[in-house]
Write a protein that holds these residues in place. Structure first.
Motif: not given
Length: 352
Positions: A287-294, A310-318, A325-333
């Motif tokens: 949903p690039t357009e929605t994020i771009s407008k926001a 990973q998705m954060v890269e598409d958010v930054r492009l939008a 654009v900040h990121f917070y993630g947990r990994t490994g389960g």
């Protein structure tokens, strides 16, 4: 409202596929999706269908290739490393323009990783994990009901555009139980399957193959496929926005992580923080357009994922540099908690 039934996610996905007309399932066991093939092994014979546990993931996806080429509604399911093994077959299916549905209940990686929930397959799903210029439509439910609805619609999307469709969840979507209702998906005007290989029956043979040795012909096929992808981008983007009207901080999350972000957002709102939530339901098309407008109205975005980002890269492009654009993630389960997200939002210093 129709009858609501309490079901485990993996089993609800299986029943949704059957109600959507799926009569062929080929798979191989892997946690945390094992209840899905187990359910299909019991239910498909009851409706005249075929369940077959293949000798490997590679064999299973190529059985899907064959059934899809014969015009059947067919599904397979697996979990992250199993999907990796299926990627060559998925690339072939995309190259042969065949419709099918693939369920990926994601577990922590890389490699064999662990069996706990994760979202580390985003790139594998959305960027074409196999070789070549292709895409899958990728649907990311955040509840068992939405998983049911999207699985039923996935078969229609696949048939309409002749593409593989992936429904991507995680261990929580697969394992938790919620009440579900099996509703008819929106009606679509689906094209006739006049391209299938079903024995000719007096017509010229149809040929289904992803191999084309003539560069000019292969280029023409790729551009025709690209045009279909553009139509999918125009018609199939799904996204939910909550409290974005006055939001100064926008959380972006999908799947079960979006439910955790929703809880964090509600708490922050009670404390006076102007926080909203954007939930991509289709990860491709994004949903690039929605994020771009926001991005024209908020001060910052915080993307939350169960991965290293990973998705954060598409958010930054939008967002295209309009705001941070900040990121917070947990990994490994590991699963992020609402308190962790609240702390991250407050650390941004905005939204209040």
């Amino acid at each position: 409202m129709g009858e609501r039934i309490l079901m485990k996610g993996n089993e609800a996905i299986g029943e949704a596929a059957i109600k959507a007309g799926c009569r062929y399932f080929f798979g191989y066991p892997i946690t945390p999706q094992n209840e899905l093939p187990e359910y299909m092994s019991r239910r498909l014979p009851e409706v005249g269908g075929v369940f077959l546990q293949a000798e490997s993931e590679v064999a299973a996806i190529n059985m899907v290739y064959g059934a899809a080429g014969a015009g059947a509604r067919v599904m397979t399911s697996s979990s992250s490393p199993g999907i990796s093994l299926k990627m060559e077959g998925i690339s072939y299916i995309a190259g042969a323009d065949l419709p099918c549905v693939i369920v990926n209940i994601v577990r922590g990686g890389p490699g064999l990783g662990g069996i706990q929930p994760a979202q580390s397959d985003y790139f594998q799903a959305t960027k074409g994990g196999g070789h070549g210029d292709y895409h899958m439509v990728v649907l990311a439910p955040s509840s068992i009901q939405e998983a049911v609805d999207l699985v039923m619609e996935a078969f229609d999307i696949a048939d309409q555009y002749r593409v593989p469709v992936m429904v991507i969840g995680d261990g929580m979507i697969g394992q938790m139980m919620e009440p579900v209702e099996f509703k008819e998906p929106p009606k679509r005007d689906l094209p006739a399957k006049d391209w299938i290989t079903d024995g000719c029956k007096g017509r010229k043979p149809n040929v289904i193959n992803s191999l084309s040795l003539q560069p000019e012909k292969l280029e023409e096929m790729n551009w025709n496929r690209y045009k279909r992808y553009e139509k999918i981008k125009e018609n199939e983007v799904k996204v939910e926005t909550i409290n974005m009207e006055d939001a100064e901080i926008a959380l972006v999350a999908y799947g079960t992580t979006s439910r955790i972000c929703f809880s964090a957002m509600e708490t922050l709102r009670e404390e006076g923080y102007k926080v909203g939530l954007i939930r991509p339901i289709t990860l491709w098309p994004f949903p690039t357009e929605t994020i771009s407008k926001a991005a024209d109205n908020v001060k910052a975005f915080l993307t939350v994922e169960m991965s290293t980002g990973q998705m954060v890269e598409d958010v930054r492009l939008a967002v295209n540099g309009k705001v941070p654009v900040h990121f917070y993630g947990r990994t490994g389960g590991m699963v992020p908690s609402p308190d962790e997200i609240i702390e991250q939002v407050k650390a941004l210093g905005g939204g209040k």
